[in-house]
Design a protein around this motif. Structure first.
Motif, mmCIF file in Angstrom:
data_model
loop_
_atom_site.group_PDB
_atom_site.id
_atom_site.type_symbol
_atom_site.label_atom_id
_atom_site.label_comp_id
_atom_site.label_asym_id
_atom_site.label_seq_id
_atom_site.Cartn_x
_atom_site.Cartn_y
_atom_site.Cartn_z
ATOM 1 N N GLU A 49 13.984 6.483 16.029
ATOM 2 C CA GLU A 49 12.761 6.731 16.778
ATOM 3 C C GLU A 49 11.794 7.683 16.081
ATOM 4 O OE1 GLU A 49 14.000 5.835 21.381
ATOM 5 O OE2 GLU A 49 14.419 7.829 20.596
ATOM 6 N N GLN A 50 12.277 8.774 15.531
ATOM 7 C CA GLN A 50 11.382 9.716 14.859
ATOM 8 C C GLN A 50 10.814 9.120 13.571
ATOM 9 O OE1 GLN A 50 13.436 13.464 14.400
ATOM 10 N NE2 GLN A 50 13.019 14.080 16.504
ATOM 11 N N LEU A 51 11.644 8.396 12.834
ATOM 12 C CA LEU A 51 11.171 7.756 11.610
ATOM 13 C C LEU A 51 10.168 6.651 11.919
ATOM 14 C CD1 LEU A 51 14.494 7.612 9.581
ATOM 15 C CD2 LEU A 51 12.459 8.959 9.027
ATOM 16 N N GLU A 52 10.361 5.995 13.043
ATOM 17 C CA GLU A 52 9.396 4.984 13.472
ATOM 18 C C GLU A 52 8.039 5.633 13.716
ATOM 19 O OE1 GLU A 52 8.082 2.681 17.466
ATOM 20 O OE2 GLU A 52 10.095 3.542 17.388
ATOM 21 N N PHE A 53 8.035 6.824 14.296
ATOM 22 C CA PHE A 53 6.801 7.563 14.554
ATOM 23 C C PHE A 53 6.056 7.840 13.243
ATOM 24 C CE2 PHE A 53 4.577 11.664 14.890
ATOM 25 C CZ PHE A 53 3.715 11.402 15.934
ATOM 26 N N VAL A 54 6.806 8.261 12.230
ATOM 27 C CA VAL A 54 6.211 8.502 10.909
ATOM 28 C C VAL A 54 5.737 7.183 10.298
ATOM 29 C CG1 VAL A 54 6.631 9.341 8.567
ATOM 30 C CG2 VAL A 54 7.616 10.557 10.517
ATOM 31 N N GLY A 55 6.590 6.164 10.404
ATOM 32 C CA GLY A 55 6.266 4.867 9.818
ATOM 33 C C GLY A 55 5.038 4.229 10.425
ATOM 34 N N ASP A 56 4.781 4.496 11.696
ATOM 35 C CA ASP A 56 3.586 3.970 12.348
ATOM 36 C C ASP A 56 2.338 4.481 11.636
ATOM 37 O OD1 ASP A 56 2.117 2.759 14.754
ATOM 38 O OD2 ASP A 56 1.481 4.851 14.857
ATOM 39 N N ALA A 57 2.336 5.764 11.275
ATOM 40 C CA ALA A 57 1.199 6.334 10.545
ATOM 41 C C ALA A 57 1.144 5.793 9.121
ATOM 42 C CB ALA A 57 1.298 7.852 10.528
ATOM 43 N N VAL A 58 2.309 5.607 8.517
ATOM 44 C CA VAL A 58 2.373 5.125 7.136
ATOM 45 C C VAL A 58 1.803 3.716 7.017
ATOM 46 C CG1 VAL A 58 3.938 4.438 5.272
ATOM 47 C CG2 VAL A 58 4.308 6.594 6.477
ATOM 48 N N VAL A 59 2.210 2.820 7.901
ATOM 49 C CA VAL A 59 1.763 1.429 7.795
ATOM 50 C C VAL A 59 0.259 1.325 8.048
ATOM 51 C CG1 VAL A 59 2.155 0.732 10.212
ATOM 52 C CG2 VAL A 59 2.380 -0.947 8.377
ATOM 53 N N ARG A 60 -0.261 2.168 8.904
ATOM 54 C CA ARG A 60 -1.704 2.180 9.146
ATOM 55 C C ARG A 60 -2.454 2.691 7.917
ATOM 56 N NH1 ARG A 60 -3.426 2.061 14.357
ATOM 57 N NH2 ARG A 60 -4.958 3.687 14.015
ATOM 58 N N LEU A 61 -1.886 3.677 7.244
ATOM 59 C CA LEU A 61 -2.510 4.210 6.033
ATOM 60 C C LEU A 61 -2.489 3.177 4.911
ATOM 61 C CD1 LEU A 61 -3.789 6.459 4.387
ATOM 62 C CD2 LEU A 61 -1.484 7.353 3.919
ATOM 63 N N VAL A 62 -1.355 2.503 4.744
ATOM 64 C CA VAL A 62 -1.259 1.463 3.715
ATOM 65 C C VAL A 62 -2.296 0.377 3.970
ATOM 66 C CG1 VAL A 62 0.174 -0.365 2.737
ATOM 67 C CG2 VAL A 62 1.174 1.883 3.210
ATOM 68 N N ALA A 63 -2.381 -0.068 5.207
ATOM 69 C CA ALA A 63 -3.343 -1.117 5.547
ATOM 70 C C ALA A 63 -4.770 -0.654 5.275
ATOM 71 C CB ALA A 63 -3.189 -1.518 7.012
ATOM 72 N N ALA A 64 -5.078 0.587 5.624
ATOM 73 C CA ALA A 64 -6.426 1.127 5.396
ATOM 74 C C ALA A 64 -6.737 1.198 3.906
ATOM 75 C CB ALA A 64 -6.549 2.504 6.032
ATOM 76 N N GLU A 65 -5.795 1.653 3.107
ATOM 77 C CA GLU A 65 -6.021 1.764 1.666
ATOM 78 C C GLU A 65 -6.192 0.392 1.028
ATOM 79 O OE1 GLU A 65 -3.366 4.200 -0.537
ATOM 80 O OE2 GLU A 65 -3.835 6.031 0.581
ATOM 81 N N VAL A 66 -5.391 -0.561 1.448
ATOM 82 C CA VAL A 66 -5.492 -1.919 0.902
ATOM 83 C C VAL A 66 -6.875 -2.503 1.202
ATOM 84 C CG1 VAL A 66 -4.696 -4.302 1.168
ATOM 85 C CG2 VAL A 66 -3.039 -2.452 0.907
ATOM 86 N N LEU A 67 -7.314 -2.382 2.443
ATOM 87 C CA LEU A 67 -8.613 -2.927 2.826
ATOM 88 C C LEU A 67 -9.743 -2.235 2.066
ATOM 89 C CD1 LEU A 67 -8.046 -3.251 6.672
ATOM 90 C CD2 LEU A 67 -8.189 -5.115 5.024
ATOM 91 N N TRP A 68 -9.663 -0.944 1.924
ATOM 92 C CA TRP A 68 -10.711 -0.175 1.239
ATOM 93 C C TRP A 68 -10.765 -0.507 -0.251
ATOM 94 C CZ3 TRP A 68 -10.307 4.097 -2.290
ATOM 95 C CH2 TRP A 68 -11.520 4.722 -2.557
ATOM 96 N N GLU A 69 -9.611 -0.688 -0.864
ATOM 97 C CA GLU A 69 -9.567 -0.945 -2.300
ATOM 98 C C GLU A 69 -9.906 -2.390 -2.668
ATOM 99 O OE1 GLU A 69 -5.955 2.292 -3.078
ATOM 100 O OE2 GLU A 69 -5.649 0.160 -3.519
ATOM 101 N N VAL A 70 -9.391 -3.326 -1.880
ATOM 102 C CA VAL A 70 -9.527 -4.736 -2.235
ATOM 103 C C VAL A 70 -10.805 -5.370 -1.688
ATOM 104 C CG1 VAL A 70 -8.402 -6.994 -2.132
ATOM 105 C CG2 VAL A 70 -7.017 -4.920 -2.333
ATOM 106 N N TYR A 71 -11.269 -4.877 -0.539
ATOM 107 C CA TYR A 71 -12.439 -5.480 0.097
ATOM 108 C C TYR A 71 -13.506 -4.423 0.383
ATOM 109 C CZ TYR A 71 -8.904 -9.068 0.750
ATOM 110 O OH TYR A 71 -7.911 -9.996 0.538
ATOM 111 N N PRO A 72 -14.070 -3.793 -0.661
ATOM 112 C CA PRO A 72 -15.016 -2.681 -0.464
ATOM 113 C C PRO A 72 -16.305 -3.075 0.246
ATOM 114 C CG PRO A 72 -15.040 -3.413 -2.754
ATOM 115 C CD PRO A 72 -13.884 -4.108 -2.088
ATOM 116 N N ASP A 73 -16.642 -4.362 0.280
ATOM 117 C CA ASP A 73 -17.899 -4.788 0.898
ATOM 118 C C ASP A 73 -17.767 -5.087 2.392
ATOM 119 O OD1 ASP A 73 -19.166 -4.632 -1.576
ATOM 120 O OD2 ASP A 73 -18.671 -6.698 -2.089
ATOM 121 N N TRP A 74 -16.559 -5.033 2.924
ATOM 122 C CA TRP A 74 -16.380 -5.320 4.341
ATOM 123 C C TRP A 74 -16.874 -4.148 5.184
ATOM 124 C CZ3 TRP A 74 -10.874 -7.892 5.063
ATOM 125 C CH2 TRP A 74 -10.854 -9.094 4.332
ATOM 126 N N LYS A 75 -17.300 -4.463 6.394
ATOM 127 C CA LYS A 75 -17.778 -3.441 7.320
ATOM 128 C C LYS A 75 -16.591 -2.694 7.945
ATOM 129 C CE LYS A 75 -22.101 -4.693 6.870
ATOM 130 N NZ LYS A 75 -23.097 -3.845 6.197
#
Length: 239
Positions: A49-75
């Motif tokens: 449960e505690q690791l899931e809490f950390v992982g929730d933030a991690v997966v959101r960060l990974v997704a944000a970085e991927v979108l920002w790096e690969v698709y810089p023109d998206w809104k």
């Protein structure tokens, strides 16, 4: 890192990391990974449960970085709507299934109805364990990025898959600590448009301010349409 005292379990976890494609298993904290794959039904204290809490933030960060790096023109509105889908239980559970995660999960519950949530939680917990092993994303991004890049492209090409309601909820909670309010009405039978997508009309409000409105063949579709208008309006205003 110190290996587990139970060799069969150690071998199991090493096998899983090879399947995932983790680049350097020597950096993994095995006790954390073992914990990440221990369901609360096995132990009320030592579980994921505690690791899931950390992982929730991690997966959101990974997704944000991927979108920002690969698709810089998206809104930003597109980023938020797509990320909400990428980090959903449905997507995370499907990734867990694709990697065959379930056999590695220690669980005593056989509840099939909770399988998706259980697998999504365990997947997030694994990400949390890998992150805490190095306090970087180096054990995660090499194998998770390709999935998110492909999924993001597919989701953007199919607007019906975008979850603007979740994105708008995240935005309003982050800025105002409140949830948006949806007001839906059904078009009277005698005045209903012949266009089936206009059966329901929805408005979305925030603190006595109407943010957007939309129509749809169902209540959910109408609310999504209204949320989409609202989010795009907020993005254009830079709020």
């Amino acid at each position: 890192m110190t290996k587990l005292s139970y060799p069969p379990r150690q071998k199991q976890l090493e096998s899983l990391l090879q399947i995932l494609g983790v680049p350097s298993i020597t950096q993994v904290k095995w006790q954390l990974l073992d914990l990440a794959l221990t369901h609360p039904s096995v132990s009320a204290v030592a579980n994921y449960e505690q690791l899931e809490f950390v992982g929730d933030a991690v997966v959101r960060l990974v997704a944000a970085e991927v979108l920002w790096e690969v698709y810089p023109d998206w809104k930003v509105g597109e980023f938020a709507a797509i990320r909400s889908v990428l980090v959903s239980d449905r997507i995370l559970a499907s990734l867990a299934i694709s990697y065959g995660l379930e056999p590695y999960l220690l669980v005593t519950s056989s509840d099939k109805e909770g399988q998706q949530s259980r697998l999504a939680d365990a997947f997030e917990a694994v990400l949390g364990a890998l992150y805490l092993s190095t306090h970087t994303l180096e054990l995660i991004r090499p194998w998770l990025d390709p999935h998110f890049v492909q999924l993001a492209t597919e989701i953007r090409s199919d607007p019906a898959r975008l979850n603007y309601k979740a994105a708008l909820q995240e935005w309003t909670q982050g800025h105002f600590k409140v949830l948006p309010e949806y007001r839906v009405i059904e078009t009277p039978q005698g005045h209903r448009s012949e266009v089936p997508d206009e059966r329901f009309s929805a408005q979305v409000w925030l603190q006595d301010r109407q943010l957007g409105q939309g129509k749809g063949r169902s209540i959910k579709a109408a609310e999504q349409a209204a949320a989409r208008v609202a989010f795009r309006t907020l993005s254009q205003q830079g709020e």
